[in-house]
Design a protein around this motif. Structure first.
Motif, PDB file in Angstrom:
ATOM      1  N   ALA A   1       0.943  -1.467   0.192  1.00 41.88           N
ATOM      2  CA  ALA A   1      -0.282  -0.184  -0.021  1.00 41.88           C
ATOM      3  C   ALA A   1       0.906   1.186   0.302  1.00 41.88           C
ATOM      4  O   ALA A   1       0.340   2.314  -0.290  1.00 41.88           O
ATOM      5  CB  ALA A   1      -1.088  -0.080   1.363  1.00 41.88           C
ATOM      6  N   LEU A   2       2.116   1.239   0.690  1.00 41.63           N
ATOM      7  CA  LEU A   2       2.863   2.671   0.840  1.00 41.63           C
ATOM      8  C   LEU A   2       3.503   2.708  -0.843  1.00 41.63           C
ATOM      9  O   LEU A   2       3.662   3.529  -1.529  1.00 41.63           O
ATOM     10  CB  LEU A   2       4.116   2.328   2.181  1.00 41.63           C
ATOM     11  N   SER A   3       3.976   1.116  -1.614  1.00 43.09           N
ATOM     12  CA  SER A   3       4.390   1.536  -2.342  1.00 43.09           C
ATOM     13  C   SER A   3       3.178   1.839  -3.696  1.00 43.09           C
ATOM     14  O   SER A   3       4.058   3.199  -4.142  1.00 43.09           O
ATOM     15  CB  SER A   3       5.419   0.279  -3.395  1.00 43.09           C
ATOM     16  N   GLN A   4       2.317   1.702  -2.913  1.00 42.69           N
ATOM     17  CA  GLN A   4       1.256   2.504  -3.835  1.00 42.69           C
ATOM     18  C   GLN A   4       0.922   3.876  -3.901  1.00 42.69           C
ATOM     19  O   GLN A   4       1.186   4.576  -4.852  1.00 42.69           O
ATOM     20  CB  GLN A   4      -0.042   1.207  -4.042  1.00 42.69           C
ATOM     21  N   GLN A   5       1.278   4.394  -3.039  1.00 40.07           N
ATOM     22  CA  GLN A   5       0.980   5.731  -3.136  1.00 40.07           C
ATOM     23  C   GLN A   5       1.666   6.600  -2.916  1.00 40.07           C
ATOM     24  O   GLN A   5       1.298   7.791  -4.268  1.00 40.07           O
ATOM     25  CB  GLN A   5       0.634   6.136  -1.245  1.00 40.07           C
TER      26      GLN A   5
ATOM     27  N   ALA B   1       3.542  10.108  -8.304  1.00 41.89           N
ATOM     28  CA  ALA B   1       4.437  10.543  -9.865  1.00 41.89           C
ATOM     29  C   ALA B   1       3.438  10.150 -10.943  1.00 41.89           C
ATOM     30  O   ALA B   1       3.957   9.975 -11.457  1.00 41.89           O
ATOM     31  CB  ALA B   1       5.688   9.174  -9.234  1.00 41.89           C
ATOM     32  N   GLY B   2       1.954   9.916 -10.626  1.00 42.99           N
ATOM     33  CA  GLY B   2       1.476   9.447 -11.324  1.00 42.99           C
ATOM     34  C   GLY B   2       1.133   8.281 -12.617  1.00 42.99           C
ATOM     35  O   GLY B   2       1.128   8.449 -14.122  1.00 42.99           O
ATOM     36  N   ALA B   3       2.324   7.558 -12.238  1.00 45.93           N
ATOM     37  CA  ALA B   3       2.427   5.690 -12.937  1.00 45.93           C
ATOM     38  C   ALA B   3       0.899   5.273 -12.178  1.00 45.93           C
ATOM     39  O   ALA B   3       0.783   4.197 -13.195  1.00 45.93           O
ATOM     40  CB  ALA B   3       4.432   5.843 -12.191  1.00 45.93           C
ATOM     41  N   TRP B   4       0.319   4.916 -11.429  1.00 47.56           N
ATOM     42  CA  TRP B   4       0.337   3.591 -10.733  1.00 47.56           C
ATOM     43  C   TRP B   4      -1.434   4.286 -11.630  1.00 47.56           C
ATOM     44  O   TRP B   4      -1.656   3.163 -12.163  1.00 47.56           O
ATOM     45  CB  TRP B   4      -0.493   4.072  -9.371  1.00 47.56           C
ATOM     46  N   GLN B   5      -1.946   5.410 -11.545  1.00 47.70           N
ATOM     47  CA  GLN B   5      -3.346   5.595 -12.714  1.00 47.70           C
ATOM     48  C   GLN B   5      -2.977   5.224 -13.974  1.00 47.70           C
ATOM     49  O   GLN B   5      -4.180   5.385 -14.570  1.00 47.70           O
ATOM     50  CB  GLN B   5      -3.022   7.271 -12.632  1.00 47.70           C
ATOM     51  N   ARG B   6      -1.843   5.226 -14.287  1.00 45.80           N
ATOM     52  CA  ARG B   6      -1.919   4.574 -15.953  1.00 45.80           C
ATOM     53  C   ARG B   6      -1.599   3.364 -16.587  1.00 45.80           C
ATOM     54  O   ARG B   6      -1.424   2.544 -17.598  1.00 45.80           O
ATOM     55  CB  ARG B   6      -0.462   5.228 -15.822  1.00 45.80           C
ATOM     56  N   ILE B   7      -1.439   2.349 -15.005  1.00 44.75           N
ATOM     57  CA  ILE B   7      -1.517   0.992 -15.258  1.00 44.75           C
ATOM     58  C   ILE B   7      -3.386   0.562 -15.529  1.00 44.75           C
ATOM     59  O   ILE B   7      -4.158   0.862 -14.005  1.00 44.75           O
ATOM     60  CB  ILE B   7      -1.277  -0.260 -14.582  1.00 44.75           C
ATOM     61  N   ALA B   8      -3.275  -0.187 -16.501  1.00 41.48           N
ATOM     62  CA  ALA B   8      -5.228  -0.428 -16.980  1.00 41.48           C
ATOM     63  C   ALA B   8      -5.640  -1.840 -15.814  1.00 41.48           C
ATOM     64  O   ALA B   8      -4.512  -2.923 -15.499  1.00 41.48           O
ATOM     65  CB  ALA B   8      -4.982  -1.645 -18.484  1.00 41.48           C
TER      66      ALA B   8
ATOM     67  N   PHE C   1      11.364   1.283  -2.761  1.00 41.11           N
ATOM     68  CA  PHE C   1      10.573   2.587  -3.610  1.00 41.11           C
ATOM     69  C   PHE C   1      10.500   3.174  -1.027  1.00 41.11           C
ATOM     70  O   PHE C   1      10.402   4.430  -1.246  1.00 41.11           O
ATOM     71  CB  PHE C   1       8.895   2.174  -3.095  1.00 41.11           C
ATOM     72  N   ALA C   2      11.033   2.488  -0.349  1.00 41.60           N
ATOM     73  CA  ALA C   2      10.252   3.131   1.030  1.00 41.60           C
ATOM     74  C   ALA C   2      12.351   3.755   0.567  1.00 41.60           C
ATOM     75  O   ALA C   2      12.396   4.923   1.910  1.00 41.60           O
ATOM     76  CB  ALA C   2      10.807   1.574   2.359  1.00 41.60           C
ATOM     77  N   ASP C   3      13.092   3.687   0.392  1.00 46.12           N
ATOM     78  CA  ASP C   3      14.580   4.637   0.257  1.00 46.12           C
ATOM     79  C   ASP C   3      14.145   5.274  -0.876  1.00 46.12           C
ATOM     80  O   ASP C   3      14.886   6.502   0.148  1.00 46.12           O
ATOM     81  CB  ASP C   3      15.430   3.831  -0.977  1.00 46.12           C
ATOM     82  N   VAL C   4      12.857   5.029  -1.525  1.00 48.50           N
ATOM     83  CA  VAL C   4      12.901   6.500  -2.199  1.00 48.50           C
ATOM     84  C   VAL C   4      12.229   7.210  -1.623  1.00 48.50           C
ATOM     85  O   VAL C   4      11.987   9.028  -1.511  1.00 48.50           O
ATOM     86  CB  VAL C   4      12.178   6.595  -3.395  1.00 48.50           C
ATOM     87  N   SER C   5      11.545   7.374  -0.745  1.00 49.67           N
ATOM     88  CA  SER C   5      10.501   8.039  -0.475  1.00 49.67           C
ATOM     89  C   SER C   5      11.000   9.035   0.906  1.00 49.67           C
ATOM     90  O   SER C   5      10.113   9.853   1.612  1.00 49.67           O
ATOM     91  CB  SER C   5       9.316   7.831   0.412  1.00 49.67           C
ATOM     92  N   ALA C   6      12.270   8.346   1.835  1.00 49.91           N
ATOM     93  CA  ALA C   6      13.251   9.072   2.414  1.00 49.91           C
ATOM     94  C   ALA C   6      14.006  10.154   1.805  1.00 49.91           C
ATOM     95  O   ALA C   6      14.135  10.942   2.313  1.00 49.91           O
ATOM     96  CB  ALA C   6      14.148   8.002   3.361  1.00 49.91           C
ATOM     97  N   LEU C   7      14.734   9.688   0.435  1.00 44.54           N
ATOM     98  CA  LEU C   7      15.841  10.312  -0.003  1.00 44.54           C
ATOM     99  C   LEU C   7      15.196  11.889  -1.245  1.00 44.54           C
ATOM    100  O   LEU C   7      15.559  12.171  -0.131  1.00 44.54           O
ATOM    101  CB  LEU C   7      16.731   9.635  -0.566  1.00 44.54           C
ATOM    102  N   VAL C   8      13.843  11.975  -1.353  1.00 39.97           N
ATOM    103  CA  VAL C   8      13.587  12.814  -1.665  1.00 39.97           C
ATOM    104  C   VAL C   8      13.168  13.568  -1.649  1.00 39.97           C
ATOM    105  O   VAL C   8      14.104  15.136  -1.215  1.00 39.97           O
ATOM    106  CB  VAL C   8      12.172  12.152  -2.554  1.00 39.97           C
TER     107      VAL C   8
END
Ligand SMILES: Cc1cc2nc3c(=O)[nH]c(=O)nc-3n(C[C@H](O)[C@H](O)[C@H](O)COP(=O)(O)OP(=O)(O)OC[C@H]3O[C@@H](n4cnc5c(N)ncnc54)[C@H](O)[C@@H]3O)c2cc1C
Length: 398
Positions: free
Chosen positions: A57-61, A66-73, A311-318
């Motif tokens: 769920a956290l990665s999905q958020q 990033a506007g990527a999840w919404q693009r997945i059919a 993805f959790a690394d990304v959410s810390a680093l950004v």
């Protein structure tokens, strides 16, 4: 003259691409480099890509941000509401379900190619990202204002900070002398897509036994036919033999390993065997450079957490980079980058250690340990408190 960026990211896989979009959205300039073309041709179901990931769920958020999840059919996504685990060498069993949390599923299965394709579309639509694909880093040097690199295409870039998201065999990690702790799991993972005889009930099934560690991960059904993605972790010699078996014999072995819970009917894509190695960098950062995702750590896929950790690394680093940028601090300053390392290293080590313990406990056939682990599974099955905590942890919510 070198072209200047706030951030240079090497590796446009899931983790690098997400980092690029989230930093550029905050106004930082980004160079994204990959030796790959950045194109992910999609297969047609039911020939689902053999590589899939269970996304928490956290990665999905983050992927939504990033506007990527919404693009997945929708028809390429398989939310799973339940996880069932049993011991083929005893009667230990535990299952978890989404009663214990919001959103009402434990995670969503998605093909890696589908996810990377969606992320790449977000990359293309985000201002401030320059792409250097079919290219790689030839040389790198520290300069006063950051890190200067020469690309194979003869171009030169200067970044305030360099992020290595170039995967498990990271060249940047190696070239910059980052030490790692690593060992072979003594397992290869066979992955493929399998048609099964009945519905998977939106459940991720995992069996531990003499046939290895076998996961049946749900995929979307097509015209009333049911499909799972398998991850079957076995000794390398067994993997070689299983991949060489003719399809019908392989399916029989799968049915047996699943205790007959499902009959494996056929394969829709070729089998691949992936060597599994535990690897952890002793440091994630040096002056001017940070490792992220598989470049920093790889773990056994038995709990489907590798990409989620990245993805959790990304959410810390950004946010750390964005804040430093807003304050006018040097992005590659070791003090700044160490904040990221502090935020992530303990969690990543804890997850690696649990995967190692799990793998050791569940790949032995020693009677005393088999007995103990069966008792453990049963106790866990009876405790809703433990289940709630495990589910929240797997979802990345704790
Ligand atoms: C069998 C299996 C099942 C798994 N299942 C799950 C799961 O269910 N859930 C989950 O969360 N995780 C899972 N994982 C882990 C997950 O696949 C990885 O953690 C994730 O793909 C890592 O992403 P990354 O972007 O860090 O690296 P990668 O996906 O490896 O991307 C690295 C990128 O860097 C590029 N690159 C490499 N070298 C260079 C270079 N020298 N120059 C330029 N570019 C370069 C590559 O082309 C690539 O695009 C699984 C892993 C395995 C093996």
């Amino acid at each position: 003259m070198a072209r200047e960026y706030d951030v240079i990211i090497v590796g446009a896989g899931m983790v690098g691409a997400l980092t690029a979009v989230l930093t550029a959205q905050k106004g930082l300039t980004v160079a994204l480099i990959d030796k790959h073309s950045g194109r992910y041709p999609l297969s047609t179901p039911p020939a689902y890509d053999a590589r899939v990931s269970a996304i928490s769920a956290l990665s999905q958020q983050l992927l939504e941000q990033a506007g990527a999840w919404q693009r997945i059919a929708q028809e390429r996504l398989a939310p799973y509401q339940r996880m069932a685990v049993w011991d083929g060498l005893g009667d230990g069993y535990v299952d978890f379900d989404s009663r214990y949390q919001q959103p009402p599923y434990l995670g969503q299965l998605v093909e890696n190619a589908v996810l990377c394709d969606a992320l790449m579309k977000s990359v293309h639509d985000t201002r401030g990202i320059d792409l250097y694909f079919d290219d790689s880093v030839q040389a790198q040097r520290q300069v006063e204002r950051g890190v200067e690199i020469d690309l194979s295409s003869d171009r030169q870039l200067l970044g305030a900070v360099l992020i290595a998201a170039d995967g498990a065999n990271s060249k940047l990690r190696h070239d910059n002398g980052f030490d790692t702790v690593e060992w072979d799991y003594g397992h290869h993972a066979i992955v493929t897509t399998v048609e099964i005889d009945r519905s998977h009930q939106d459940t991720a099934w995992q069996a531990f036994g003499e046939e290895g560690i076998l996961a049946f991960l749900p995929l979307p059904s097509v015209d009333g036919r049911h499909f799972v993605s398998i991850v079957w972790s076995v000794a390398p010699s067994d993997a070689e033999q299983l991949v060489a078996l003719e399809e019908a014999a392989f399916c029989r072995r799968l049915t047996y390993a699943m205790n007959g819970a499902f009959e494996a009917l056929s394969l829709t894509v070729p089998r691949q065997a992936i060597p599994l190695r535990q690897r952890h960098a002793k440091q994630y950062v040096q002056e001017g450079i940070a490792l992220i995702g598989d470049a920093a750590h790889t773990i056994h896929p038995l709990a489907g957490q590798g990409a989620n950790l990245g993805f959790a690394d990304v959410s810390a680093l950004v946010p750390i980079l964005v804040k430093a940028h807003q304050r006018g601090e040097a992005l590659g300053d070791l003090k700044t980058l160490r904040r990221y390392q502090r935020a992530r290293m303990l969690d990543n080590i804890a997850m690696s250690a649990s995967m190692e313990a799990f793998k050791r406990t569940f790949s032995t056939q020693q009677p005393a340990i088999v007995q103990l682990r069966n008792i453990g599974l049963k106790l866990c099955h009876q405790s809703s408190m433990i289940k709630r905590q495990l589910v929240a942890h797997a979802a990345g919510l704790r």
